[in-house]
Each structure stands twice: as structure tokens, then as C-alpha cells.
Design an enzyme around this catalytic site. Structure first.
Site, PDB file in Angstrom:
ATOM      1  N   GLU A 223     -14.584   2.954  24.272  1.00  0.00           N
ATOM      2  CA  GLU A 223     -15.238   3.918  25.156  1.00  0.00           C
ATOM      3  C   GLU A 223     -16.027   4.953  24.363  1.00  0.00           C
ATOM      4  O   GLU A 223     -16.328   6.028  24.865  1.00  0.00           O
ATOM      5  CB  GLU A 223     -14.195   4.616  26.037  1.00  0.00           C
ATOM      6  CG  GLU A 223     -13.192   5.476  25.299  1.00  0.00           C
ATOM      7  CD  GLU A 223     -11.964   4.700  24.829  1.00  0.00           C
ATOM      8  OE1 GLU A 223     -10.946   5.346  24.553  1.00  0.00           O
ATOM      9  OE2 GLU A 223     -12.027   3.452  24.744  1.00  0.00           O
TER      10      GLU A 223
ATOM     11  N   ASP B 283     -17.242  10.338  23.276  1.00  0.00           N
ATOM     12  CA  ASP B 283     -16.071   9.546  23.629  1.00  0.00           C
ATOM     13  C   ASP B 283     -15.620   9.957  25.030  1.00  0.00           C
ATOM     14  O   ASP B 283     -15.438  11.151  25.319  1.00  0.00           O
ATOM     15  CB  ASP B 283     -14.944   9.785  22.622  1.00  0.00           C
ATOM     16  CG  ASP B 283     -13.753   8.874  22.873  1.00  0.00           C
ATOM     17  OD1 ASP B 283     -13.812   7.706  22.460  1.00  0.00           O
ATOM     18  OD2 ASP B 283     -12.772   9.342  23.490  1.00  0.00           O
TER      19      ASP B 283
END
Length: 361
Positions: free
Chosen positions: A283, A240
Site C-alpha cells: 500500500e 503509505d
């Protein structure tokens, strides 16, 4: 976490091979049915002389054997590439048989070449449906037996004018068959290309070009089964991007999209062809690493982490610094899909808690 299909079906199977196999099976079965039927009709209805019957049987027998062998191969080895060769062999043997029957009847005192000429027309049409490469393949199947027949008839002193008259309609059919076969070939090619594009769109994230979540759901259960069957390791890595909201707020969402694309490119460059890089959401990214234990997966994640954090991403003349946190988990005997991903996700959150821009396993 999500439902995964358990059959491990690979949607990327070669559609062309499946169509070819089905066509080969159908052509072989039809030949095995029709050839003995024609032989029986000649025996009981046409009262064909016995010596001519034997010659007809001699021309038909090889085609029957080729068809039988093709059917057996398609049934016993459904995943092989043999059907393409066998389909061409069936087409070639049928045309050789028909020209052989025509030539035999032209030379025999009691022969009747007219029905054999009609048979050539029917065979040419059938071969146009079996052709894998369009009109030129139909021409090849037709022209070689034709040349051989004309050469043999000329050698035996047959009336070539009569022969040419008999073959006018088959040659006209050849022209039609070539056009039809070329059209079928081009249409099939467009259909297969469209199917490939649709499969790619269905399995690819539009922004990053990585695989999407749907494709992972299809692949991960199959990889877990393979790992257990062959006693080989399998690892999952979840990453992440750190403080990605700041990137969007400071540089804009367009730059944020560019960053995601650049991260996807750097991931692909550091993975093997058998690895799977997935945009997991937003993301967040997931890596599926077959034949890789936990330590090996940590090494892969660490390499990608350094590639991202040590080299800012250039976007619109700006250098955007980005870091990423990774969590790694290796498959255990008791893991279900959700368990494996949850452990990698937990490890990723530990990496966040410990200061980000690091790998935890």
C-alpha cells in the site's frame, strides 16, 4: 536500498526509428558501393560508347549524392527523424535512375535496354525491402517513373510495343514486390506493437496501472543526473495508506485492491505528464517530481492527501474511508539514489508518528 543502472538508458526508444536508421545506412552504403562498380564494368568490360557512358553517369550521380548525404545525416544526427525521409528519397531516386537508364538505352542507337530492364527488376525488389508503408509505397515509387518514361518515349516516337515487351517482367516483379512489401510491413507493425506491449508490461504495476519499482530504478538515476546538469530541483514523495490492513480485514482483499486502484487513479489525476507515480510496494506509493522543489512537492502531496482523505472511495456500494501519510525529500548535491529515498521514507514515518493523514518534509 537497491542498485540502479548508471547509464540512464531509455528502454522506450523508438525501435521503428532505430530499424529505419539502420536500413537507411545499409541502403546508402550499398548504393555508394554498387553504382561506381557498375560504371566501371561498363567502361572496361562492356565497352559502352562514351556518349552513352556519360548519360549513364548522369543518371547514377544523383543517387550517389543522395546516398552520401543520407549516410552523413545518419552518422551525424543519429537521433533525428530524418532517416525516414532519406530512406524514401533513396528508394525514389533508385527507381527514377533505373527507368532513366532504360529510357536512355531505348532511344540510343547503340543502347541495350535489356540489362536495364533487369536492373528495374532488381531495383523493384530492393525498394520493396526499403518500403516503410507497404505495397502502396512500392507502387508509387514504380508507377511515377514508369509513367514519365512511357510519356517521354512516346514523345520521342519510340516503338511502344517493344517498350511494353521489355517491361513485362519488371511489371510482374512489381506485383510480387507489392505483396512481399505489404507482408513485411504488417509483420513489422505487429512486432513493434508487441514490443511496446512488453515494455509497458515490464514497467507497469498490474493492479494499479502505475509505474512499477523496476521502471523507477531505470528513471530515477537519469532524472537525478539531469537535475544536477541543469541545476534544477528534483523531489521524491513517499506515501503509505494508513491502517490499510483494517481495510482488508473489514471489507475483504477485493475491496482492498479496488482501493489501491482508486488511489492510483487519484494520484495520476493530480500529477503532470512528466511526473512519475510508482506503486512502491503493498500500500506504499512513490512520486518522482522533476523540476519541483521541496515546497512544491509538499503542495502536490497535500493536494493528493486531501483528494484521498476527504472523498471516501466507493467500492461495491460501500464508502470506504482512506487516509494517507506522505514524506517529502528534495535532492541535495551529496545525495545518492538510496539517500534521497531514505530521507523521503524517514519523513513519511514522521508523518505516521505525528498522527497520520499528513505531509512531512
Amino acid at each position: 536500498m537497491f542498485d540502479v543502472p548508471h547509464d540512464g538508458t531509455d528502454c522506450a526508444n523508438d525501435v521503428s526509428l532505430l530499424v529505419t536508421r539502420a536500413t537507411t545506412c545499409a541502403a546508402a552504403a550499398l548504393a555508394m558501393l554498387v553504382l561506381p562498380l557498375y560504371q566501371l564494368i561498363e567502361i572496361f568490360e562492356h565497352q559502352t560508347p562514351s556518349d552513352l557512358l556519360w548519360l549513364h553517369a548522369a543518371w547514377r550521380a544523383p543517387v550517389f549524392l543522395v546516398a552520401l548525404a543520407s549516410l552523413l545525416v545518419c552518422m551525424l544526427q543519429p537521433g533525428s527523424g530524418a532517416p525516414k525521409l532519406l530512406l524514401r528519397l533513396i528508394a525514389a531516386s533508385v527507381m527514377i535512375m533505373m527507368f532513366g537508364l532504360f529510357t536512355t538505352n531505348m532511344l540510343h542507337a547503340q543502347g541495350n535496354p535489356e540489362p536495364m530492364a533487369r536492373g528495374i527488376i532488381m531495383a523493384t525488389f530492393a525498394v520493396s525491402l526499403l518500403s516503410l508503408r507497404g505495397g502502396w509505397e512500392v507502387l508509387l515509387h514504380f508507377a511515377l517513373p514508369l509513367a514519365g518514361s512511357l510519356a517521354w518515349l512516346a514523345f520521342r516516337g519510340a516503338d511502344l510495343l517493344e517498350t511494353t515487351t521489355q517491361l513485362v517482367d519488371p511489371v510482374m516483379m512489381l506485383v510480387i514486390a507489392m505483396i512481399a512489401s505489404e507482408l513485411f510491413y504488417r509483420i513489422r507493425g505487429q512486432q513493434f506493437a508487441l514490443q511496446r506491449q512488453l515494455r509497458q508490461l515490464a514497467s507497469t504495476d498490474a493492479l494499479t496501472g502505475l509505474h512499477n519499482r523496476r521502471d523507477l530504478e531505470r528513471r530515477i538515476a537519469a532524472e537525478m543526473s539531469r537535475s544536477r546538469r541543469h541545476a534544477q530541483p528534483l523531489s521524491v514523495v513517499i506515501g503509505d495508506l494508513d491502517h490499510f490492513k483494517r481495510v482488508n480485514d473489514e471489507y475483504g482483499h477485493g475491496v482492498g485492491d479496488d482501493v489501491l486502484r482508486a488511489v492510483g487513479v487519484r494520484m495520476r489525476r493530480n500529477l503532470r505528464s512528466e511526473d512519475l507515480a510508482v506503486r512502491w510496494g503493498g500500500e506504499e506509493f512513490l512520486l518522482l517530481l522533476p523540476d519541483t522543489d521541496r515546497d512544491g512537492a509538499v503542495d502536490v502531496a497535500e493536494k493528493i492527501r486531501r483528494t484521498i482523505s476527504e472523498h471516501p472511495i466507493g467500492c461495491n456500494g460501500q464508502e470506504v474511508p482512506v487516509t494517507i501519510s506522505f514524506g517529502v525529500a528534495e535532492l541535495t548535491d551529496s545525495d545518492q539514489v538510496a539517500d534521497l529515498i531514505r530521507r523521503a521514507d524517514d519523513a513519511m514515518y514522521r508523518a505516521k508518528a505525528q498522527g497520520r493523514d499528513r505531509v512531512c518534509a
